[in-house]
Design a protein around this motif. Structure first.
Motif, PDB file in Angstrom:
ATOM      1  N   ARG A 126      34.718 -16.620 -30.947  1.00 58.13           N
ATOM      2  CA  ARG A 126      34.156 -17.078 -29.381  1.00 58.13           C
ATOM      3  C   ARG A 126      32.079 -17.591 -30.071  1.00 58.13           C
ATOM      4  O   ARG A 126      31.259 -17.668 -29.212  1.00 58.13           O
ATOM      5  CB  ARG A 126      33.375 -17.255 -28.616  1.00 58.13           C
ATOM      6  CG  ARG A 126      33.075 -15.435 -28.294  1.00 58.13           C
ATOM      7  CD  ARG A 126      32.977 -14.888 -27.035  1.00 58.13           C
ATOM      8  NE  ARG A 126      32.017 -13.634 -27.207  1.00 58.13           N
ATOM      9  CZ  ARG A 126      31.360 -12.778 -25.989  1.00 58.13           C
ATOM     10  NH1 ARG A 126      31.658 -13.454 -24.616  1.00 58.13           N
ATOM     11  NH2 ARG A 126      31.088 -11.613 -25.938  1.00 58.13           N
ATOM     12  N   VAL A 127      32.968 -18.419 -31.763  1.00 59.91           N
ATOM     13  CA  VAL A 127      31.362 -18.968 -32.219  1.00 59.91           C
ATOM     14  C   VAL A 127      30.687 -19.331 -31.402  1.00 59.91           C
ATOM     15  O   VAL A 127      29.265 -19.752 -31.473  1.00 59.91           O
ATOM     16  CB  VAL A 127      32.054 -19.675 -33.872  1.00 59.91           C
ATOM     17  CG1 VAL A 127      30.049 -19.187 -34.493  1.00 59.91           C
ATOM     18  CG2 VAL A 127      32.521 -18.232 -34.402  1.00 59.91           C
ATOM     19  N   PRO A 128      30.573 -21.143 -30.858  1.00 53.36           N
ATOM     20  CA  PRO A 128      29.893 -21.553 -29.973  1.00 53.36           C
ATOM     21  C   PRO A 128      29.742 -20.937 -29.082  1.00 53.36           C
ATOM     22  O   PRO A 128      27.977 -21.201 -29.005  1.00 53.36           O
ATOM     23  CB  PRO A 128      30.592 -22.221 -29.143  1.00 53.36           C
ATOM     24  CG  PRO A 128      31.985 -22.807 -30.579  1.00 53.36           C
ATOM     25  CD  PRO A 128      32.249 -21.873 -31.265  1.00 53.36           C
ATOM     26  N   HIS A 129      29.801 -20.248 -28.426  1.00 60.13           N
ATOM     27  CA  HIS A 129      28.942 -19.076 -27.206  1.00 60.13           C
ATOM     28  C   HIS A 129      28.164 -18.542 -28.270  1.00 60.13           C
ATOM     29  O   HIS A 129      26.676 -18.640 -28.011  1.00 60.13           O
ATOM     30  CB  HIS A 129      29.642 -17.790 -27.005  1.00 60.13           C
ATOM     31  CG  HIS A 129      29.787 -17.104 -26.321  1.00 60.13           C
ATOM     32  ND1 HIS A 129      29.090 -16.738 -25.489  1.00 60.13           N
ATOM     33  CD2 HIS A 129      28.528 -16.010 -26.159  1.00 60.13           C
ATOM     34  CE1 HIS A 129      28.753 -16.729 -24.281  1.00 60.13           C
ATOM     35  NE2 HIS A 129      28.017 -14.975 -25.214  1.00 60.13           N
TER      36      HIS A 129
ATOM     37  N   ARG B   8      39.667 -20.787 -26.068  1.00 57.79           N
ATOM     38  CA  ARG B   8      39.163 -21.107 -25.711  1.00 57.79           C
ATOM     39  C   ARG B   8      38.722 -20.929 -24.575  1.00 57.79           C
ATOM     40  O   ARG B   8      37.514 -22.027 -23.995  1.00 57.79           O
ATOM     41  CB  ARG B   8      40.322 -22.655 -25.751  1.00 57.79           C
ATOM     42  CG  ARG B   8      40.196 -23.733 -24.916  1.00 57.79           C
ATOM     43  CD  ARG B   8      40.720 -25.501 -24.996  1.00 57.79           C
ATOM     44  NE  ARG B   8      40.252 -26.163 -24.993  1.00 57.79           N
ATOM     45  CZ  ARG B   8      40.871 -27.861 -25.066  1.00 57.79           C
ATOM     46  NH1 ARG B   8      42.625 -27.747 -25.633  1.00 57.79           N
ATOM     47  NH2 ARG B   8      40.440 -28.992 -24.657  1.00 57.79           N
ATOM     48  N   ARG B   9      39.189 -21.095 -23.126  1.00 56.84           N
ATOM     49  CA  ARG B   9      39.096 -20.485 -21.989  1.00 56.84           C
ATOM     50  C   ARG B   9      37.792 -19.578 -21.967  1.00 56.84           C
ATOM     51  O   ARG B   9      36.957 -20.302 -21.697  1.00 56.84           O
ATOM     52  CB  ARG B   9      39.848 -19.750 -21.083  1.00 56.84           C
ATOM     53  CG  ARG B   9      40.801 -21.252 -21.075  1.00 56.84           C
ATOM     54  CD  ARG B   9      41.806 -19.792 -19.493  1.00 56.84           C
ATOM     55  NE  ARG B   9      42.548 -18.765 -19.929  1.00 56.84           N
ATOM     56  CZ  ARG B   9      43.620 -18.299 -21.522  1.00 56.84           C
ATOM     57  NH1 ARG B   9      44.432 -19.564 -21.016  1.00 56.84           N
ATOM     58  NH2 ARG B   9      44.442 -17.510 -21.323  1.00 56.84           N
ATOM     59  N   GLU B  10      37.571 -19.102 -22.967  1.00 60.64           N
ATOM     60  CA  GLU B  10      35.792 -18.039 -23.233  1.00 60.64           C
ATOM     61  C   GLU B  10      35.208 -18.754 -23.610  1.00 60.64           C
ATOM     62  O   GLU B  10      33.976 -18.855 -22.757  1.00 60.64           O
ATOM     63  CB  GLU B  10      36.744 -16.753 -23.610  1.00 60.64           C
ATOM     64  CG  GLU B  10      35.505 -15.402 -23.303  1.00 60.64           C
ATOM     65  CD  GLU B  10      35.683 -14.791 -24.981  1.00 60.64           C
ATOM     66  OE1 GLU B  10      34.902 -13.378 -24.828  1.00 60.64           O
ATOM     67  OE2 GLU B  10      36.466 -15.158 -25.329  1.00 60.64           O
TER      68      GLU B  10
ATOM     69  N   GLY C 178      30.629 -22.509 -20.368  1.00 62.82           N
ATOM     70  CA  GLY C 178      30.105 -23.714 -19.585  1.00 62.82           C
ATOM     71  C   GLY C 178      29.584 -24.703 -21.283  1.00 62.82           C
ATOM     72  O   GLY C 178      29.149 -25.205 -20.993  1.00 62.82           O
ATOM     73  N   ILE C 179      30.316 -23.999 -22.878  1.00 61.63           N
ATOM     74  CA  ILE C 179      30.935 -25.124 -23.088  1.00 61.63           C
ATOM     75  C   ILE C 179      31.492 -26.238 -23.533  1.00 61.63           C
ATOM     76  O   ILE C 179      32.612 -25.511 -23.605  1.00 61.63           O
ATOM     77  CB  ILE C 179      30.612 -24.054 -24.614  1.00 61.63           C
ATOM     78  CG1 ILE C 179      29.288 -23.588 -24.771  1.00 61.63           C
ATOM     79  CG2 ILE C 179      30.835 -24.609 -26.040  1.00 61.63           C
ATOM     80  CD1 ILE C 179      29.009 -22.193 -25.047  1.00 61.63           C
ATOM     81  N   ARG C 180      31.475 -26.944 -23.416  1.00 63.76           N
ATOM     82  CA  ARG C 180      33.182 -27.582 -23.581  1.00 63.76           C
ATOM     83  C   ARG C 180      32.980 -28.340 -25.210  1.00 63.76           C
ATOM     84  O   ARG C 180      32.108 -28.712 -25.540  1.00 63.76           O
ATOM     85  CB  ARG C 180      32.706 -29.014 -23.063  1.00 63.76           C
ATOM     86  CG  ARG C 180      32.779 -28.508 -21.787  1.00 63.76           C
ATOM     87  CD  ARG C 180      33.007 -30.025 -20.605  1.00 63.76           C
ATOM     88  NE  ARG C 180      31.475 -31.380 -21.656  1.00 63.76           N
ATOM     89  CZ  ARG C 180      30.019 -31.047 -20.992  1.00 63.76           C
ATOM     90  NH1 ARG C 180      29.878 -30.066 -19.670  1.00 63.76           N
ATOM     91  NH2 ARG C 180      29.797 -31.705 -21.184  1.00 63.76           N
ATOM     92  N   LEU C 181      34.969 -27.982 -25.752  1.00 68.22           N
ATOM     93  CA  LEU C 181      34.580 -28.776 -26.777  1.00 68.22           C
ATOM     94  C   LEU C 181      35.024 -29.769 -27.071  1.00 68.22           C
ATOM     95  O   LEU C 181      36.660 -30.430 -26.519  1.00 68.22           O
ATOM     96  CB  LEU C 181      35.817 -27.642 -27.804  1.00 68.22           C
ATOM     97  CG  LEU C 181      35.154 -25.635 -27.544  1.00 68.22           C
ATOM     98  CD1 LEU C 181      36.491 -25.246 -28.295  1.00 68.22           C
ATOM     99  CD2 LEU C 181      34.763 -25.328 -28.277  1.00 68.22           C
ATOM    100  N   GLN C 182      34.710 -30.879 -27.231  1.00 67.88           N
ATOM    101  CA  GLN C 182      34.818 -32.383 -27.151  1.00 67.88           C
ATOM    102  C   GLN C 182      35.366 -32.302 -28.656  1.00 67.88           C
ATOM    103  O   GLN C 182      34.826 -32.241 -29.852  1.00 67.88           O
ATOM    104  CB  GLN C 182      33.498 -32.778 -26.902  1.00 67.88           C
ATOM    105  CG  GLN C 182      32.153 -32.066 -25.686  1.00 67.88           C
ATOM    106  CD  GLN C 182      33.227 -33.249 -24.478  1.00 67.88           C
ATOM    107  OE1 GLN C 182      34.088 -33.327 -24.552  1.00 67.88           O
ATOM    108  NE2 GLN C 182      32.762 -33.024 -23.553  1.00 67.88           N
ATOM    109  N   GLY C 183      36.970 -33.569 -28.037  1.00 67.14           N
ATOM    110  CA  GLY C 183      37.515 -34.094 -29.762  1.00 67.14           C
ATOM    111  C   GLY C 183      38.778 -33.847 -29.293  1.00 67.14           C
ATOM    112  O   GLY C 183      39.217 -33.487 -28.262  1.00 67.14           O
TER     113      GLY C 183
END
Length: 421
Positions: A136-139, A172-174, A179-184
């Motif tokens: 979960r790097v974006p987290h 992806r759910r985690e 609150g982080i959306r993966l856009q694209g």
């Protein structure tokens, strides 16, 4: 195609499977004729660096006990440089981009590099990218002390748009629950094994001594305590002819005391760290591979390596790899409790579960569906797709560096005010 791979660490300097997976893809893409360079951090200890590996980045080693500052301000400053922005690393990235002019960037683990700033730089320069998310790097990039900052999460969701690979739907759910959306474009592609199949295994459990193993970080978050307690319950239920061998670095030394206090020294043995090549051979000497990991495990490669060599995995019912292997077909699944794992061990000993068909079906699926040869074309197609979607309207490298310097200085000022308050 010219591809720049971006990773915080790169073998032989690595922590675990994430960095090894990056190297697998880089080597395979080079074998297929692509011009690939790797931009990574200066190694923590001297290592070999072939010409295509550029160790020019500065790493904030979050994973080391001494990798962060000790005072409150120094810790928060290092955390911000690790996750939010490092102007030094933005400058190094833009320099390599200008020198190499890649068609696309293959992003892997970037915590420790000011990863948010690096992704913002790629967006600002309109450099196409594919981000391989094995965790979960974006987290991490939107949080401090593991707490997501809503403003950062919203900024990430609005501005970081491209091609993502997630190794499980659970991962992806985690990420998105925070609150982080993966856009694209987001595609779910599993992790993989490498190497050759070799001779099929012929010896399977037919009663007698049951050989159980596990491998990885020896810690509670990986379920080592669950496995030790399961061994105690199995023995107390009257099953004494078994052994549990635990391979890996011990992160919590009191687990050895736990083995001793439960009088399991003849059953549960800490084997230490085994080089990966030897570990791959060791799987063939065991009947079961126990994997009582946390439910948030993004994937979990070692059960896949084990079943590829005829060692049947018993895994937590809810974890990343559980999405890809079917209970009773390729593996066994259990709730993440000592009782549940001990119950499955007992069913094998009592011959109510036959391991041979599980091992054979699991190995067939592993080599057919989860080998890098089967996975790489999907990654390659995404890289080609991403490279074709560049708009050609971009900021300059000089502006990217100036913005990174401003962001870094603003962050430091805000931290000083926060600590002072």
């Amino acid at each position: 195609m010219k591809i720049l791979a971006l990773s915080n660490l790169y073998p032989p300097d690595f922590i675990g499977g994430y960095e090894l997976a990056c190297a697998d893809v880089v080597d395979a893409l080079r074998d297929r004729g692509h011009d690939v360079r790797v931009l990574t951090a200066a190694p923590r200890l001297p290592v070999a660096s072939p010409a295509h590996v550029l160790r020019r980045l500065k790493l904030i080693d979050e994973w080391s006990e001494n990798g962060m500052g000790m005072s409150p301000f120094a810790f928060r400053r290092d955390e911000a440089e690790s996750r939010l922005v490092s102007a030094y690393n933005v400058h190094a990235l833009t320099t390599v981009l200008d020198e190499f002019q890649p068609d696309v960037v293959y992003v892997c683990a970037i915590t420790g590099l000011g990863g948010f700033g690096l992704m913002a730089c790629l967006q600002f320069l309109d450099i196409p990218w594919v981000w391989q998310l094995g965790d979960r790097v974006p987290h991490h990039l939107c949080s401090t002390r593991q707490r997501v900052i809503p403003g950062l999460a919203e900024a990430f969701s609005q501005h970081i748009r491209g091609h993502f690979i997630v190794v499980s739907d659970q991962l992806r759910r985690e990420i998105e629950v925070g609150g982080i959306r993966l856009q694209g474009h987001v595609e779910t592609i599993p992790n993989w094994i490498t190497g050759t199949c070799g001779e099929n295994r012929r010896d399977f459990y037919r009663g007698g001594h049951l050989r159980i193993m596990t491998a990885g970080q020896v810690a509670r978050w990986k379920g080592t305590d669950v496995l030790i307690e399961a061994a105690a319950r199995l023995r107390d239920a009257g099953h004494d002819d078994f052994s549990v061998h635990i391979y890996g670095k011990v992160h919590q030394p009191d687990l050895a005391s736990m083995i001793h206090s439960l009088h399991l020294s003849n059953h549960v043995i800490l084997q230490g760290v085994l080089p990966h090549a030897l570990l791959l051979e060791a799987y063939r000497d065991y009947d079961l591979f126990a994997f009582p990991t946390l439910e948030r495990e993004p994937f979990g490669l070692v059960p896949l390596e084990a079943v590829a060599r005829g060692c049947v995995p018993i895994i937590s019912r809810r974890c990343g790899i559980a999405e890809w292997l079917v209970h009773g077909v390729h593996c066994l699944k259990a709730e993440r409790t000592p009782e549940s794992f001990a119950r499955v061990f007992a069913e094998v000993i009592e011959r109510r579960i036959d391991l041979q068909p599980l091992a054979r079906r699991g190995a067939t699926a592993a080599w057919r569906d989860f080998h890098l040869d089967a996975i790489l074309p999907r990654i390659e197609r995404l890289l080609v797709r991403a490279s074709s979607q560049a708009k050609g309207i971009a900021g300059s490298s000089h502006d990217a560096y100036r913005l990174a310097r401003m962001a870094e200085q603003l962050t430091a000022s805000l931290l000083e005010e926060t600590i002072a308050a």
